[in-house]
Write a protein that holds these residues in place. Structure first.
Motif, mmCIF file in Angstrom:
data_model
loop_
_atom_site.group_PDB
_atom_site.id
_atom_site.type_symbol
_atom_site.label_atom_id
_atom_site.label_comp_id
_atom_site.label_asym_id
_atom_site.label_seq_id
_atom_site.Cartn_x
_atom_site.Cartn_y
_atom_site.Cartn_z
ATOM 1 N N LYS A 105 0.536 -1.613 -0.035
ATOM 2 C CA LYS A 105 -0.400 -0.299 0.004
ATOM 3 C C LYS A 105 0.978 0.806 -0.463
ATOM 4 O O LYS A 105 0.631 2.376 -1.009
ATOM 5 N N LEU A 106 1.845 1.735 0.551
ATOM 6 C CA LEU A 106 2.886 2.491 0.811
ATOM 7 C C LEU A 106 3.436 2.041 -0.483
ATOM 8 O O LEU A 106 3.607 4.025 -1.128
ATOM 9 N N ASN A 107 4.145 1.881 -1.489
ATOM 10 C CA ASN A 107 4.184 1.798 -2.322
ATOM 11 C C ASN A 107 3.508 2.289 -3.793
ATOM 12 O O ASN A 107 3.924 3.672 -4.262
ATOM 13 N N ARG A 108 2.597 2.091 -3.218
ATOM 14 C CA ARG A 108 1.705 2.933 -4.157
ATOM 15 C C ARG A 108 0.975 3.689 -4.003
ATOM 16 O O ARG A 108 0.958 4.822 -4.985
ATOM 17 N N ARG A 161 1.723 6.419 -6.816
ATOM 18 C CA ARG A 161 0.055 6.991 -7.255
ATOM 19 C C ARG A 161 1.008 8.807 -6.803
ATOM 20 O O ARG A 161 0.684 9.842 -7.786
ATOM 21 N N LEU A 162 1.658 9.057 -5.816
ATOM 22 C CA LEU A 162 1.864 10.413 -5.660
ATOM 23 C C LEU A 162 2.860 11.406 -6.154
ATOM 24 O O LEU A 162 2.458 12.441 -6.999
ATOM 25 N N LYS A 189 3.274 10.280 -9.537
ATOM 26 C CA LYS A 189 2.489 10.259 -10.804
ATOM 27 C C LYS A 189 3.057 8.948 -11.809
ATOM 28 O O LYS A 189 3.730 8.987 -13.174
ATOM 29 N N ARG A 190 3.208 8.121 -11.298
ATOM 30 C CA ARG A 190 3.933 6.222 -11.685
ATOM 31 C C ARG A 190 3.727 5.688 -11.684
ATOM 32 O O ARG A 190 3.058 4.971 -10.892
ATOM 33 N N THR A 191 2.228 5.523 -13.085
ATOM 34 C CA THR A 191 1.258 4.719 -12.964
ATOM 35 C C THR A 191 1.329 2.979 -13.832
ATOM 36 O O THR A 191 1.093 1.812 -13.079
ATOM 37 N N HIS A 192 2.124 2.723 -14.323
ATOM 38 C CA HIS A 192 3.103 1.962 -14.935
ATOM 39 C C HIS A 192 4.423 1.844 -14.516
ATOM 40 O O HIS A 192 5.128 1.516 -15.499
ATOM 41 N N ILE A 193 4.377 2.081 -13.163
ATOM 42 C CA ILE A 193 6.159 1.707 -12.532
ATOM 43 C C ILE A 193 6.820 0.688 -12.674
ATOM 44 O O ILE A 193 7.847 0.554 -13.571
ATOM 45 N N GLU A 194 5.775 -0.716 -13.045
ATOM 46 C CA GLU A 194 6.751 -1.734 -13.765
ATOM 47 C C GLU A 194 7.227 -2.358 -14.644
ATOM 48 O O GLU A 194 7.910 -3.375 -15.068
ATOM 49 N N PHE A 195 6.656 -1.236 -15.601
ATOM 50 C CA PHE A 195 7.077 -1.773 -16.707
ATOM 51 C C PHE A 195 8.434 0.069 -16.969
ATOM 52 O O PHE A 195 9.099 -0.580 -18.203
#
Ligand SMILES: Cc1ncc(COP(=O)(O)O)c(C=O)c1O
Length: 387
Positions: free
Chosen positions: A228-231, A235-236, A238-244
Motif C-alpha cells: 500500500k505504501l509503495n502504491r 501515485r503521489l 504520478k508513476r502509473t506504470h512503474i512495473e514497465f
C-alpha cells in the motif's frame, strides 16, 4: 467479499527464489550455464536494459517493426519502444505459440524481427521459429526472461535466436541481473553498479520467513502495508506504470549479484524446479491452464500457474495461509489494444502464479497444496477446471 480474516502463524512463501543464508560460505561453482559460458554474453541490472542496448547492435533501427505477442509482461515492450522499434502485436494460440498464418498476415516490408516469449520457463519451438524467420530474412528475438536454464531438444533456449534474453534474479535469489546473448558483438554496460546489499538482505529474510513461522507471520502482516505504501508513493509521483519503466538502461548488475552469482549456480536447479512443479501438478493439476498442464523435459518452471474465476479473492485467501502468489501479468503494456486480443485478455484476467522455486522444502510444497485446497473449498471462489 472475503470473510475469513484470521491469519494463522505460518511460513511465508514468495514466487521469487529466496537467498540461503549459508551462501557466503559456499565456494564458486565450476558450472557456467548458457549464456554465461559465452564470450559475447553481457550482463545488465535488468533484462529490459539488455533489450534497449542490444537492439541497436543487432541492426534494428528506429521505425523498424517487430512482431510481439499480446500476452507479455510489458517491460519488454517498453524497452523495445525505447529502442525506437514499432510494435505490431500478434495473438497467441491456445498452446501459447504464435499462429504462423496470423504472423504471415502481419508481415510487411518494415517488419524486421519476431519476438517470442518462453512463458513460465516452458520452451517454445524456437528452432521452428528460427527457420520461419530465416525464410523471411527477419530476426528472431527469444525472450527467456523466465526461462534461464531451460532447454529445447537438448539445446539451451535463447540460443536459437539472433538475440536471447534472461533474468538471472527470477531463477536465483539475487538482487538483480539480466543477461543477453546475440550473434553480433555487444558492448558492456557503461554505468556504475549499485551495491545490491539491501535487496540481498530482503531475499535472506524471505528465506528465513519460508522456514520459520515466527518470522513468516510478521512477513505476511507487513507485506500488504508495504504494498500500500509503495502504491501511494507511486501515485503521489504520478508513476502509473512503474512495473514497465526502463530506468537507466546503462545499469550493470549490482556488486552483490556479481559476487553471489558464481556461488549460487547449481546444476540441479532446473531439475529441482521441475520436481516441485510435478509435485504441485500431482495435487492441483486440474486447476492448471492447458498450456502448462504437461511439463516438457527441458522446462525450468518459473512459477506454478492456476486458473480461477476470482484470482484476487483466491490470492487473498492463499495469503492468509502464507502463500504469496502473483496475478500473472494482469496489466498489459498501455500500447496494447486489449479488446483485439481476447485470448491474452482472458489469460491476464484468470491466471495466477504460485511459487515453485528450488529453495522450497517439502513442507512448503504441502503448505501450498493445503492453502489452495482450502481456498478452493470456500464457497465463493470458483475454479476453472482444465479437464
Ligand atoms: C517475459 C518478460 N520479458 C522481459 C522482462 C523484463 O525483465 P526485467 O524485469 O529484468 O527487466 C520480464 C519481467 O518480468 C518478463 O516477464
Amino acid at each position: 467479499m472475503l470473510k475469513m480474516r484470521k491469519i494463522h502463524p505460518t511460513r511465508s512463501l514468495l514466487i521469487w527464489p529466496s537467498l540461503p543464508i549459508d551462501i557466503y560460505f559456499r565456494s564458486n561453482s565450476d558450472w557456467k550455464p548458457f549464456p554465461l559460458d559465452q564470450d559475447n554474453c553481457r550482463l545488465y541490472s535488468l533484462a529490459r536494459h539488455a533489450i534497449c542496448n542490444s537492439c541497436h547492435a543487432l541492426g534494428l533501427k528506429s521505425g523498424d517493426i517487430i512482431l510481439v505477442p499480446a500476452y507479455h509482461h510489458g517491460s519488454e515492450v517498453e524497452a523495445l519502444i525505447e529502442a525506437g522499434l514499432q510494435i505490431r502485436y500478434y495473438e497467441v494460440k491456445e498452446n501459447l505459440e504464435p499462429d504462423p498464418e496470423e504472423l504471415q498476415s502481419l508481415m510487411s516490408s518494415g517488419v524486421r524481427a519476431l519476438y517470442i516469449i518462453h512463458y513460465l520457463g516452458f520452451p517454445q519451438d524456437a528452432a521452428y521459429w528460427r527457420q520461419w524467420c530465416d525464410d523471411r530474412e527477419i530476426m528472431l528475438v527469444e525472450d527467456a526472461a523466465q526461462a534461464f536454464l531451460a532447454t529445447h531438444n537438448g539445446k539451451p533456449v535463447g540460443s536459437f535466436g539472433h538475440m536471447g534474453l534472461f533474468c538471472l534474479y527470477k531463477t536465483y535469489g539475487l538482487p538483480d541481473g539480466g543477461a543477453v546473448i546475440a550473434n553480433v558483438p555487444l558492448a558492456p554496460p557503461s554505468g556504475q553498479p549499485k551495491s545490491g546489499v539491501w535487496r540481498a538482505f530482503k531475499r535472506h529474510i524471505n528465506w528465513i520467513a519460508s522456514r520459520r513461522s515466527e518470522l513468516g507471520i510478521i512477513h505476511i502482516m507487513l507485506k500488504p502495508i508495504q504494498t500500500k505504501l509503495n502504491r501511494s508513493w507511486n501515485r503521489l509521483n504520478k508513476r502509473t506504470h512503474i512495473e514497465f519503466e526502463v530506468g537507466d538502461a546503462s545499469s550493470p548488475p549490482s556488486s552483490m549479484t556479481r559476487y553471489l552469482l558464481p556461488k549460487i549456480l547449481d546444476e540441479q536447479t532446473a531439475h529441482r524446479r521441475r520436481e516441485n512443479y510435478r509435485f504441485l501438478l500431482r495435487h492441483l493439476g486440474d486447476m492448471v491452464p492447458p498450456p502448462f498442464a504437461f511439463l516438457p523435459e527441458g522446462a525450468s518452471p518459473f512459477a506454478f500457474p492456476l486458473e480461477v474465476v476470482e484470482p484476487r479473492e483466491f490470492l487473498a485467501r492463499l495469503r492468509l495461509r502464507g502463500v504469496n502468489g502473483l496475478l500473472f501479468w494482469i496489466n498489459p503494456h498501455p500500447s496494447l489494444p486489449v479488446a483485439d486480443f481476447p485470448r491474452s485478455k482472458s489469460l491476464r484476467e484468470g491466471v495466477l502464479a504460485l511459487p515453485v522455486h528450488q529453495e522450497l522444502t517439502l513442507e512448503n510444497l504441502l503448505q501450498i497444496v493445503d492453502a489452495v485446497k482450502e481456498a478452493r473449498a470456500s464457497s465463493t471462489v470458483q475454479v476453472v477446471s482444465a479437464g
